[in-house]
Design a protein around this motif. Structure first.
Motif, PDB file in Angstrom:
ATOM      1  N   ASN A 150       0.669  -1.917  -0.353  1.00 46.22           N
ATOM      2  CA  ASN A 150       0.077  -0.060   0.146  1.00 46.22           C
ATOM      3  C   ASN A 150       0.956   1.292  -0.209  1.00 46.22           C
ATOM      4  O   ASN A 150       1.950   1.593   0.678  1.00 46.22           O
ATOM      5  CB  ASN A 150      -0.644   0.101   0.945  1.00 46.22           C
ATOM      6  CG  ASN A 150      -2.095   0.901   1.149  1.00 46.22           C
ATOM      7  OD1 ASN A 150      -2.183   1.394  -0.109  1.00 46.22           O
ATOM      8  ND2 ASN A 150      -2.462   1.298   2.600  1.00 46.22           N
ATOM      9  N   ALA A 151       0.405   2.263  -0.227  1.00 47.03           N
ATOM     10  CA  ALA A 151       1.008   2.828  -0.904  1.00 47.03           C
ATOM     11  C   ALA A 151       1.261   3.995   0.174  1.00 47.03           C
ATOM     12  O   ALA A 151       1.988   5.604   0.571  1.00 47.03           O
ATOM     13  CB  ALA A 151       0.648   4.477  -2.360  1.00 47.03           C
ATOM     14  N   ASN A 152       0.286   4.452   0.269  1.00 44.56           N
ATOM     15  CA  ASN A 152       0.048   5.068   1.990  1.00 44.56           C
ATOM     16  C   ASN A 152       0.456   4.587   3.248  1.00 44.56           C
ATOM     17  O   ASN A 152       0.163   4.560   4.294  1.00 44.56           O
ATOM     18  CB  ASN A 152      -1.112   4.861   2.355  1.00 44.56           C
ATOM     19  CG  ASN A 152      -1.603   6.185   1.253  1.00 44.56           C
ATOM     20  OD1 ASN A 152      -1.276   6.977   0.106  1.00 44.56           O
ATOM     21  ND2 ASN A 152      -3.255   6.271   0.833  1.00 44.56           N
ATOM     22  N   SER A 153       1.051   3.989   3.042  1.00 42.57           N
ATOM     23  CA  SER A 153       1.727   2.335   3.926  1.00 42.57           C
ATOM     24  C   SER A 153       2.523   3.497   5.413  1.00 42.57           C
ATOM     25  O   SER A 153       2.770   3.003   6.494  1.00 42.57           O
ATOM     26  CB  SER A 153       2.101   1.024   4.318  1.00 42.57           C
ATOM     27  OG  SER A 153       3.367   1.331   2.910  1.00 42.57           O
ATOM     28  N   GLY A 154       3.029   4.249   4.866  1.00 44.18           N
ATOM     29  CA  GLY A 154       4.416   4.487   5.686  1.00 44.18           C
ATOM     30  C   GLY A 154       5.797   4.054   5.909  1.00 44.18           C
ATOM     31  O   GLY A 154       6.342   4.771   6.963  1.00 44.18           O
ATOM     32  N   GLN A 160       9.580  -2.010   3.236  1.00 42.24           N
ATOM     33  CA  GLN A 160       8.266  -2.829   2.612  1.00 42.24           C
ATOM     34  C   GLN A 160       9.650  -3.980   1.489  1.00 42.24           C
ATOM     35  O   GLN A 160       9.133  -4.597   1.376  1.00 42.24           O
ATOM     36  CB  GLN A 160       7.943  -1.375   0.817  1.00 42.24           C
ATOM     37  CG  GLN A 160       7.608  -0.112   1.516  1.00 42.24           C
ATOM     38  CD  GLN A 160       7.497   0.352   0.783  1.00 42.24           C
ATOM     39  OE1 GLN A 160       7.577   0.494  -0.403  1.00 42.24           O
ATOM     40  NE2 GLN A 160       6.811   1.669   1.066  1.00 42.24           N
TER      41      GLN A 160
END
Length: 315
Positions: A150-154, A160
């Protein structure tokens, strides 16, 4: 009967139709005059009520037909002379066959039922084993297609990459379990599938040849139904085996469509080895010692691909 009798002395019955004649001394007063021609017909106010009335009338007619069949059928059945279902036991005398007819009849009936259940259970068992493998292949394809972060995982890129490598390793372990399961299916169904397909092919050829000969309508219907049954018997495992091969081939496309471009070289190396292995589809065979699918390892009796899986699962 006195003309001054009170109305309470009568019994009002709403269930009596107007066309039924009621004796004068019965003490029953219908809601409508007997044999009256001025009764208004039933006219529903809504179309839904009219549809409901038509449906109830149809169900009533079907129920009346069923009751009529149940009351008339026993006389036709019990007046028919019973015969043994499979064999008449001509090697026995007529007296013995007649004296123990009910026992022969029960024995053959239960034998036919047991043979039918045996065939049905074996066929469904074989289809069930292959169907489980097909379902798990679909699950593995779904996992590889959704192997994304997910790109918004931070999370940073290193974290990652570590999570994606861990997910890919779990997918490979799942694939390793599927290979072992398919190997077990191959070992169990190797001879069974060969015998089933060989006998079914012979029966289909003989049945088709019988259809070319002159026969009665009864024999023709029996041979056609038997031919369809044999075709279904070999179609189901063949269809499921084709689905298994198709889903195993799709693993290569599923791995390619995963999010592998921004990943590390370690992730790409694992994925590349997996895709090279997945290029060989899973093919279940009958009495071929797994020449098309299971290549034996020279050092051990286990398939060589298991060793390859263990190698790149530990990377």
């Amino acid at each position: 009967m006195s003309s001054t009798m009170d109305i309470a002395d009568y019994t009002v019955s709403p269930m009596i139709p107007p066309c039924v004649a009621i004796p004068e001394d019965s003490g029953v007063i219908p809601l409508y005059p007997v044999n009256s021609r001025h009764i208004p017909p039933f006219k529903p106010k809504h179309s839904h009520a009219n549809t409901t009335a038509s449906r109830l009338k149809h169900e009533w007619d079907r129920g009346a037909q069923a009751i009529d069949f149940c009351t008339k059928s026993p006389s036709g059945i019990w007046n028919t002379k019973l015969e043994l279902p499979t064999c008449n036991y001509y090697f026995l005398s007529d007296d013995i066959r007649d004296d123990y007819f009910i026992y022969w009849f029960i024995y053959q009936s239960f034998g036919m039922y047991g043979h039918m259940m045996y065939n049905v259970n074996i066929d469904t068992f074989i289809a069930g084993l292959i169907f489980i493998a097909v379902s798990q292949m679909k699950v593995l394809n779904f996992k590889l297609l959704n192997l994304k972060v997910n790109a918004n995982s931070g999370l940073d890129e290193k974290e990652q990459d570590r999570l994606q490598t861990l997910k890919l390793t779990k997918c490979l372990e799942h694939y390793n379990i599927l290979l072992r399961y398919c190997m077990s299916i191959q070992e169990i169904l190797d001879v069974i599938i060969f015998v089933q397909f060989a006998m079914a092919s012979i029966i289909i050829c003989v049945t088709i040849y019988g259809l070319l000969l002159l026969s009665t309508n009864k024999s023709l219907m029996f041979m056609v139904s038997y031919l369809l049954a044999m075709l279904c018997q070999i179609f189901i495992p063949s269809f499921l085996g084709t689905l298994l091969s198709f889903e195993s081939e799709n693993l290569v496309f599923a791995g390619y469509n995963s999010e592998w471009i921004p990943r590390s070289e370690k992730f790409k190396k694992i994925l590349k080895i997996f895709m090279e292995r997945a290029k060989t589809p899973i093919v279940l065979t009958g009495y071929e010692n797994s020449f098309f699918f299971f290549n034996s390892c020279k050092k051990c009796s286990r398939p060589a691909r298991w060793e390859n899986l263990k190698f790149f699962c530990k990377i």
